[in-house]
Design a protein around this motif. Structure first.
Motif, PDB file in Angstrom:
ATOM      1  N   ILE A   1     124.395  62.181 144.431  1.00 50.44           N
ATOM      2  CA  ILE A   1     124.274  63.285 145.051  1.00 50.44           C
ATOM      3  C   ILE A   1     125.712  64.426 144.603  1.00 50.44           C
ATOM      4  CG2 ILE A   1     124.194  64.726 147.146  1.00 50.44           C
ATOM      5  CD1 ILE A   1     122.710  62.078 148.121  1.00 50.44           C
ATOM      6  N   ILE A   2     126.798  63.921 144.842  1.00 44.86           N
ATOM      7  CA  ILE A   2     127.828  64.639 144.650  1.00 44.86           C
ATOM      8  C   ILE A   2     128.114  64.755 142.983  1.00 44.86           C
ATOM      9  CG2 ILE A   2     130.518  64.618 144.429  1.00 44.86           C
ATOM     10  CD1 ILE A   2     130.160  62.851 147.304  1.00 44.86           C
ATOM     11  N   PHE A   3     127.851  63.962 142.258  1.00 45.21           N
ATOM     12  CA  PHE A   3     127.854  63.958 140.732  1.00 45.21           C
ATOM     13  C   PHE A   3     126.625  64.969 140.264  1.00 45.21           C
ATOM     14  CE2 PHE A   3     126.500  62.648 136.491  1.00 45.21           C
ATOM     15  CZ  PHE A   3     127.777  62.731 135.769  1.00 45.21           C
ATOM     16  N   GLY A   4     125.665  64.850 140.739  1.00 52.76           N
ATOM     17  CA  GLY A   4     124.404  65.894 140.437  1.00 52.76           C
ATOM     18  C   GLY A   4     124.847  67.160 140.839  1.00 52.76           C
ATOM     19  N   ASN A   5     125.423  67.617 141.747  1.00 52.96           N
ATOM     20  CA  ASN A   5     125.757  68.846 142.251  1.00 52.96           C
ATOM     21  C   ASN A   5     126.968  69.399 141.471  1.00 52.96           C
ATOM     22  OD1 ASN A   5     123.552  69.573 144.084  1.00 52.96           O
ATOM     23  ND2 ASN A   5     124.870  67.964 145.702  1.00 52.96           N
ATOM     24  N   ILE A   6     128.039  68.599 141.208  1.00 53.64           N
ATOM     25  CA  ILE A   6     129.054  69.101 140.520  1.00 53.64           C
ATOM     26  C   ILE A   6     129.129  69.120 139.042  1.00 53.64           C
ATOM     27  CG2 ILE A   6     131.654  68.454 140.125  1.00 53.64           C
ATOM     28  CD1 ILE A   6     131.742  67.471 143.069  1.00 53.64           C
ATOM     29  N   ILE A   7     128.361  68.109 138.215  1.00 55.33           N
ATOM     30  CA  ILE A   7     128.506  68.124 137.053  1.00 55.33           C
ATOM     31  C   ILE A   7     127.153  68.342 136.426  1.00 55.33           C
ATOM     32  CG2 ILE A   7     128.824  66.459 134.946  1.00 55.33           C
ATOM     33  CD1 ILE A   7     131.623  67.009 136.589  1.00 55.33           C
ATOM     34  N   ILE A   8     125.958  67.762 136.875  1.00 55.61           N
ATOM     35  CA  ILE A   8     124.584  67.767 136.142  1.00 55.61           C
ATOM     36  C   ILE A   8     124.157  69.265 136.177  1.00 55.61           C
ATOM     37  CG2 ILE A   8     122.419  67.135 135.871  1.00 55.61           C
ATOM     38  CD1 ILE A   8     123.577  64.363 136.664  1.00 55.61           C
ATOM     39  N   ALA A   9     124.137  69.967 137.379  1.00 54.71           N
ATOM     40  CA  ALA A   9     123.554  71.231 137.876  1.00 54.71           C
ATOM     41  C   ALA A   9     124.415  72.297 136.873  1.00 54.71           C
ATOM     42  CB  ALA A   9     123.807  71.765 139.211  1.00 54.71           C
ATOM     43  N   PRO A  10     125.521  72.371 136.833  1.00 52.97           N
ATOM     44  CA  PRO A  10     126.032  73.630 135.901  1.00 52.97           C
ATOM     45  C   PRO A  10     125.788  73.222 134.466  1.00 52.97           C
ATOM     46  CG  PRO A  10     127.792  72.800 137.498  1.00 52.97           C
ATOM     47  CD  PRO A  10     126.561  71.728 137.528  1.00 52.97           C
ATOM     48  N   VAL A  11     125.853  71.991 134.023  1.00 50.19           N
ATOM     49  CA  VAL A  11     125.389  71.623 132.791  1.00 50.19           C
ATOM     50  C   VAL A  11     124.013  72.217 132.298  1.00 50.19           C
ATOM     51  CG1 VAL A  11     125.006  69.984 130.986  1.00 50.19           C
ATOM     52  CG2 VAL A  11     127.140  69.952 132.338  1.00 50.19           C
ATOM     53  N   LEU A  12     123.136  72.011 133.237  1.00 48.90           N
ATOM     54  CA  LEU A  12     121.914  72.105 132.986  1.00 48.90           C
ATOM     55  C   LEU A  12     121.649  73.900 133.187  1.00 48.90           C
ATOM     56  CD1 LEU A  12     119.641  69.399 135.268  1.00 48.90           C
ATOM     57  CD2 LEU A  12     119.995  69.617 132.517  1.00 48.90           C
ATOM     58  N   GLU A  13     122.482  74.312 134.014  1.00 45.20           N
ATOM     59  CA  GLU A  13     122.212  75.900 133.855  1.00 45.20           C
ATOM     60  C   GLU A  13     122.660  76.486 132.636  1.00 45.20           C
ATOM     61  OE1 GLU A  13     124.271  79.521 136.477  1.00 45.20           O
ATOM     62  OE2 GLU A  13     124.603  77.534 136.864  1.00 45.20           O
ATOM     63  N   GLU A  14     123.700  76.064 131.972  1.00 38.40           N
ATOM     64  CA  GLU A  14     124.268  76.340 130.856  1.00 38.40           C
ATOM     65  C   GLU A  14     123.249  76.158 129.836  1.00 38.40           C
ATOM     66  OE1 GLU A  14     126.972  78.380 129.944  1.00 38.40           O
ATOM     67  OE2 GLU A  14     127.205  78.432 131.953  1.00 38.40           O
ATOM     68  N   ILE A  15     122.494  75.094 129.841  1.00 39.78           N
ATOM     69  CA  ILE A  15     121.602  74.740 128.744  1.00 39.78           C
ATOM     70  C   ILE A  15     120.430  75.584 128.815  1.00 39.78           C
ATOM     71  CG2 ILE A  15     119.806  73.127 127.959  1.00 39.78           C
ATOM     72  CD1 ILE A  15     121.910  70.748 128.602  1.00 39.78           C
ATOM     73  N   LEU A  16     119.927  75.956 129.790  1.00 41.22           N
ATOM     74  CA  LEU A  16     118.831  76.910 130.001  1.00 41.22           C
ATOM     75  C   LEU A  16     119.332  78.225 129.802  1.00 41.22           C
ATOM     76  CD1 LEU A  16     115.994  77.324 131.633  1.00 41.22           C
ATOM     77  CD2 LEU A  16     117.321  77.943 133.575  1.00 41.22           C
ATOM     78  N   PHE A  17     120.386  78.887 130.238  1.00 39.27           N
ATOM     79  CA  PHE A  17     120.869  80.265 129.931  1.00 39.27           C
ATOM     80  C   PHE A  17     120.929  80.218 128.450  1.00 39.27           C
ATOM     81  CE2 PHE A  17     123.727  83.484 129.118  1.00 39.27           C
ATOM     82  CZ  PHE A  17     123.183  84.696 129.612  1.00 39.27           C
TER      83      PHE A  17
END
Length: 62
Positions: free
Chosen positions: A26-42
């Protein structure tokens, strides 16, 4: 002002994160994965489409 959680819910969530084996994910997903996916999307999807449709200089500023 209320945040939508009462004190009991906050304590429950904190205790759950301390004892749950999934807390690391949960913590890893919120700190690492979410921002990376946001950058990939944008940058990967939205900005590349802007470059195709409008002038690249204007696309960078938008």
């Amino acid at each position: 002002m209320t945040t939508g959680y009462d004190a009991g819910q906050k304590e429950y969530l904190i205790e759950m994160l301390k004892t749950s084996p999934l807390a690391v994910f949960i913590i890893f997903g919120n700190i690492i994965i979410a921002p990376v996916l946001e950058e990939i999307l944008f940058r990967g999807i939205l900005q590349s489409n802007f470059f195709k449709k409008i002038n690249p200089k204007i696309a960078i500023l938008s």
